[in-house]
Scaffold this active site. Structure first.
Site, PDB file in Angstrom:
ATOM      1  N   TRP A  31       0.667  -1.263  -0.041  1.00 31.63           N
ATOM      2  CA  TRP A  31       0.003   0.089   0.040  1.00 31.63           C
ATOM      3  C   TRP A  31       0.887   1.144  -0.123  1.00 31.63           C
ATOM      4  CZ3 TRP A  31      -5.262   0.788   0.512  1.00 31.63           C
ATOM      5  CH2 TRP A  31      -6.190  -0.143   0.533  1.00 31.63           C
ATOM      6  N   VAL A  86       0.448   2.632   7.138  1.00 30.16           N
ATOM      7  CA  VAL A  86      -1.016   2.611   7.626  1.00 30.16           C
ATOM      8  C   VAL A  86      -1.332   4.114   7.638  1.00 30.16           C
ATOM      9  CG1 VAL A  86      -2.677   1.842   8.842  1.00 30.16           C
ATOM     10  CG2 VAL A  86      -0.670   0.465   8.722  1.00 30.16           C
ATOM     11  N   ILE A  87      -2.233   4.791   7.097  1.00 26.93           N
ATOM     12  CA  ILE A  87      -2.601   6.065   7.179  1.00 26.93           C
ATOM     13  C   ILE A  87      -4.280   5.907   7.662  1.00 26.93           C
ATOM     14  CG2 ILE A  87      -3.265   8.153   5.946  1.00 26.93           C
ATOM     15  CD1 ILE A  87      -0.916   7.470   3.955  1.00 26.93           C
ATOM     16  N   GLY A  90     -11.502   6.992   8.145  1.00 28.43           N
ATOM     17  CA  GLY A  90     -12.614   7.471   8.931  1.00 28.43           C
ATOM     18  C   GLY A  90     -13.076   6.294   9.827  1.00 28.43           C
ATOM     19  N   THR A  91     -12.278   5.110   9.855  1.00 30.20           N
ATOM     20  CA  THR A  91     -13.137   4.127  10.768  1.00 30.20           C
ATOM     21  C   THR A  91     -11.872   3.602  11.702  1.00 30.20           C
ATOM     22  OG1 THR A  91     -12.231   2.194   9.152  1.00 30.20           O
ATOM     23  CG2 THR A  91     -14.210   3.449   8.424  1.00 30.20           C
ATOM     24  N   HIS A  93     -10.578   0.775  11.463  1.00 33.51           N
ATOM     25  CA  HIS A  93      -9.641  -0.131  10.812  1.00 33.51           C
ATOM     26  C   HIS A  93      -8.125   0.329  11.082  1.00 33.51           C
ATOM     27  CE1 HIS A  93      -7.738  -1.739   7.189  1.00 33.51           C
ATOM     28  NE2 HIS A  93      -8.268  -2.816   7.559  1.00 33.51           N
ATOM     29  N   PHE A 118      11.722  -2.570  12.848  1.00 34.48           N
ATOM     30  CA  PHE A 118      10.074  -1.850  12.812  1.00 34.48           C
ATOM     31  C   PHE A 118       9.936  -0.571  11.901  1.00 34.48           C
ATOM     32  CE2 PHE A 118       6.263   0.528  14.122  1.00 34.48           C
ATOM     33  CZ  PHE A 118       5.323  -0.822  14.058  1.00 34.48           C
ATOM     34  N   ARG A 132       8.711  10.889   6.349  1.00 33.74           N
ATOM     35  CA  ARG A 132       9.319   9.981   7.096  1.00 33.74           C
ATOM     36  C   ARG A 132       9.985   8.885   6.131  1.00 33.74           C
ATOM     37  NH1 ARG A 132       5.977  12.198  10.014  1.00 33.74           N
ATOM     38  NH2 ARG A 132       6.102  12.563  12.436  1.00 33.74           N
TER      39      ARG A 132
END
Length: 161
Positions: A31, A86-87, A90-91, A93, A118, A132
């Site tokens: 992703w 991971v961005i 609105g949930t 998740h 990590f 980053r």
């Protein structure tokens, strides 16, 4: 920036005879391509800086899949680095994926004794990821940092094996 106060680990202070003999695997999510490309480039640059010319690179669909891939790789490598992004949306998740990836990778490292670097960015915005990713104009290079931390830990642990 959250990197304030981070330790300065210089791969050149490690013994190249030790680091170049380490078997390194990098598992990278797919992703957010631009950010991931920067993270992976930084990770590969750090490996090269340590004398590891060809680390194994495995791509997985997303950050949720990083722990299972890292667990398999930890059976065959001295150090594993997990890269993902991971961005927040609105949930809930975001929280589930971040926690699963973090706890899963921690479990892999603790249960196998193999250092897992990590390099999973957990960001509120895409811009935070870009800042980053080690791209031109980025403030940090988390892919490079993750490999550096994993290799430094692997060298330290080898002294006690």
């Amino acid at each position: 920036m959250s990197g304030h106060g981070a330790p300065e680990i210089d791969l050149t202070t490690l013994n190249p005879a030790e680091t170049s003999q380490l078997k390194l695997a990098i598992v990278a999510a797919s992703w957010h391509t631009q950010i991931m490309d920067g993270l992976l480039d930084g990770a590969l640059r750090a490996a090269k800086d340590a004398g590891i010319s060809e680390p194994t690179v495995l791509r997985v669909p997303g950050s949720f899949e990083l722990p299972v891939a890292a667990a398999r790789l930890a059976k065959h490598f001295d150090a594993v680095v997990a890269l993902g992004v991971v961005i927040r949306g609105g949930t809930p998740h975001f929280e589930y994926v971040c926690e699963a990836a973090t706890m899963g990778l921690t479990d892999v490292s603790v249960n196998t004794g193999v250092p897992v670097g990590f390099g999973v960015l957990t960001c509120d915005t895409e811009q935070q990821g870009l800042d980053r990713a080690g791209l031109p104009g980025s403030k940090e290079d988390k892919g490079h940092e993750a490999v550096t931390a994993a290799l430094a830990t692997a060298v330290t642990l080898k002294q006690y094996s």
